[in-house]
Design an enzyme around this catalytic site. Sequence first.
Site, mmCIF file in Angstrom:
data_model
loop_
_atom_site.group_PDB
_atom_site.id
_atom_site.type_symbol
_atom_site.label_atom_id
_atom_site.label_comp_id
_atom_site.label_asym_id
_atom_site.label_seq_id
_atom_site.Cartn_x
_atom_site.Cartn_y
_atom_site.Cartn_z
ATOM 1 N N ARG A 137 -8.998 1.457 0.258
ATOM 2 C CA ARG A 137 -7.989 0.470 0.672
ATOM 3 C C ARG A 137 -8.634 -0.411 1.735
ATOM 4 O O ARG A 137 -8.812 0.010 2.863
ATOM 5 C CB ARG A 137 -6.787 1.231 1.242
ATOM 6 C CG ARG A 137 -5.523 0.401 1.403
ATOM 7 C CD ARG A 137 -4.520 1.126 2.293
ATOM 8 N NE ARG A 137 -4.892 1.021 3.687
ATOM 9 C CZ ARG A 137 -4.597 1.930 4.626
ATOM 10 N NH1 ARG A 137 -3.906 3.005 4.341
ATOM 11 N NH2 ARG A 137 -4.986 1.748 5.875
ATOM 12 N N HIS A 163 -2.275 -0.363 5.481
ATOM 13 C CA HIS A 163 -1.348 0.341 4.582
ATOM 14 C C HIS A 163 -0.254 -0.620 4.104
ATOM 15 O O HIS A 163 0.039 -0.708 2.918
ATOM 16 C CB HIS A 163 -0.727 1.535 5.312
ATOM 17 C CG HIS A 163 0.389 2.181 4.560
ATOM 18 N ND1 HIS A 163 0.175 2.905 3.409
ATOM 19 C CD2 HIS A 163 1.730 2.182 4.767
ATOM 20 C CE1 HIS A 163 1.343 3.335 2.950
ATOM 21 N NE2 HIS A 163 2.300 2.909 3.754
ATOM 22 N N TYR A 196 -6.716 3.626 13.728
ATOM 23 C CA TYR A 196 -7.110 4.959 13.244
ATOM 24 C C TYR A 196 -8.370 4.976 12.388
ATOM 25 O O TYR A 196 -8.770 6.023 11.902
ATOM 26 C CB TYR A 196 -5.947 5.609 12.472
ATOM 27 C CG TYR A 196 -5.398 4.773 11.320
ATOM 28 C CD1 TYR A 196 -6.020 4.789 10.080
ATOM 29 C CD2 TYR A 196 -4.268 3.975 11.484
ATOM 30 C CE1 TYR A 196 -5.524 4.031 9.030
ATOM 31 C CE2 TYR A 196 -3.768 3.213 10.445
ATOM 32 C CZ TYR A 196 -4.402 3.249 9.225
ATOM 33 O OH TYR A 196 -3.920 2.499 8.182
HETATM 34 C C1 TPP Z 1 8.747 11.482 0.400
HETATM 35 C C2 TPP Z 1 8.129 10.480 1.342
HETATM 36 N N1 TPP Z 1 7.566 10.902 2.491
HETATM 37 C C3 TPP Z 1 6.999 10.009 3.334
HETATM 38 C C4 TPP Z 1 7.026 8.672 3.038
HETATM 39 C C5 TPP Z 1 6.381 7.652 3.989
HETATM 40 N N2 TPP Z 1 5.152 7.131 3.346
HETATM 41 C C6 TPP Z 1 5.148 5.914 2.758
HETATM 42 S S1 TPP Z 1 3.657 5.567 2.082
HETATM 43 C C7 TPP Z 1 3.006 7.033 2.585
HETATM 44 C C8 TPP Z 1 1.568 7.384 2.293
HETATM 45 C C9 TPP Z 1 1.275 7.575 0.848
HETATM 46 O O1 TPP Z 1 -0.106 7.683 0.683
HETATM 47 P P1 TPP Z 1 -0.778 7.714 -0.731
HETATM 48 O O2 TPP Z 1 -0.011 8.615 -1.641
HETATM 49 O O3 TPP Z 1 -2.203 8.020 -0.525
HETATM 50 O O4 TPP Z 1 -0.591 6.228 -1.301
HETATM 51 P P2 TPP Z 1 -1.148 4.859 -0.687
HETATM 52 O O5 TPP Z 1 -0.100 4.341 0.262
HETATM 53 O O6 TPP Z 1 -2.445 5.126 -0.024
HETATM 54 O O7 TPP Z 1 -1.280 3.933 -1.859
HETATM 55 C C10 TPP Z 1 3.952 7.784 3.281
HETATM 56 C C11 TPP Z 1 3.697 9.122 3.874
HETATM 57 C C12 TPP Z 1 7.652 8.251 1.845
HETATM 58 N N3 TPP Z 1 7.700 6.988 1.466
HETATM 59 N N4 TPP Z 1 8.192 9.183 1.003
#
Ligand code: TPP
Length: 354
Positions: free
Chosen positions: A254, A258, A267
């Site tokens: 990425r 985020h 971070y």
């Molecule tokens: C069930 C849940 N827990 C926490 C969140 C908050 N949250 C949003 S994105 C994210 C990270 C997800 O990371 P990843 O699966 O690696 O996908 P990326 O964002 O890197 O594409 C989190 C913890 C959420 N949306 N849903």
Amino acid sequence: MASQAQDLVRVLPDEDADERRTPDGLSEETLRNLYETQVLARTFDEKAISLHRQGRIGTYAPMQGQEAAQVGAATALREADILFPTYRDHAMFLTRGLQLAEIVHHLMGRGNYIDRQDPADLRTFPITIPIATQLPHAVGVAMAAAYKGDDAVAMASLGDGATSEGDFHEACNIAGVFDAPTVFFCQNNGYAISVPRERQTASATIAQKADAYGFEGVRVDGNDVLAVYDVVSEAIERARDDGGPTLIEAVTYRRGPHTTTDDPDVYRDEDERADWEDPLERTRAYLEATVDWSEGDERALRERARDRVQAAVEAAAAESDPEPETMFDHVYAADHPRYRQQRRELPEDPYASH
Ligand SMILES: Cc1ncc(C[n+]2csc(CCOP(=O)(O)OP(=O)(O)O)c2C)c(N)n1
Ligand SMILES: [Mg+2]
């Protein structure tokens, strides 16, 4: 095949390799499309970030760096297949034929991007924000398709962070038990917000988790659009031929934050980005060497992409805000008494208090 859970599948040569060839069975047109859609996606992504800075759209999750993974995977889908995307999959949407203006309309908070397109044509489910909740849905739809004798395969997109969710385990487990025609396409982009991949799981790879569920796991270079296309095509074929699910780990990065409300400098080391190839540059170098892609082709493509994005933004901006009561549409297939009541309780002008 289990060994592919550890190795990294690559097709595109390194930048300095002299042997470049067009892969068997891939037309020059597809090859060009694989690049053109990545450029369109990048152009759109940059525009979306600037629209957010201007306060014209809500929070946006950029995909810069992940274009090859997304375009390669979505191109491998056949028309009958069904995509379950995440909030970061705009390059997949574009590949899948979602209208750019509908995506902007959605980001402007005026409706869901699939409201006005026929879901039966798109074969694409709405995005899910709660992490991993799309995975059991995808397996259910895959099982239903198999039960009805449809030829469809469900492909669920997920991130590295999603593999820590219970829904991931439940979906993989039941897909394995019932040989559901499902492809789990994991974009390991190195982070779940601020949590690095090393803190997400003690497994050496994400792909190897498939072993525990009794199906294939494949690890692919996610910045190699041809390798992703190959690996996903093979997984879809296997699922369609009753060969069961596949978990694909596309290793990528990425490049941006985020979301537009995140500051990654807090971070992670700024220099880290330099260790990762830009998938667009890699594909472009390949086209230059195989199909005589020229400076002129490049300029024309970028101009076309800018025009398309600009036209989509103007079309979406020209629309007025939706009627507030439309927020109840599409929640259930049929009318629901509770929503009827809430609709009655809506103030005359809900925008007035803002
Ligand atoms: C069930 C849940 N827990 C926490 C969140 C908050 N949250 C949003 S994105 C994210 C990270 C997800 O990371 P990843 O699966 O690696 O996908 P990326 O964002 O890197 O594409 C989190 C913890 C959420 N949306 N849903
Ligand atoms: Mg991630």
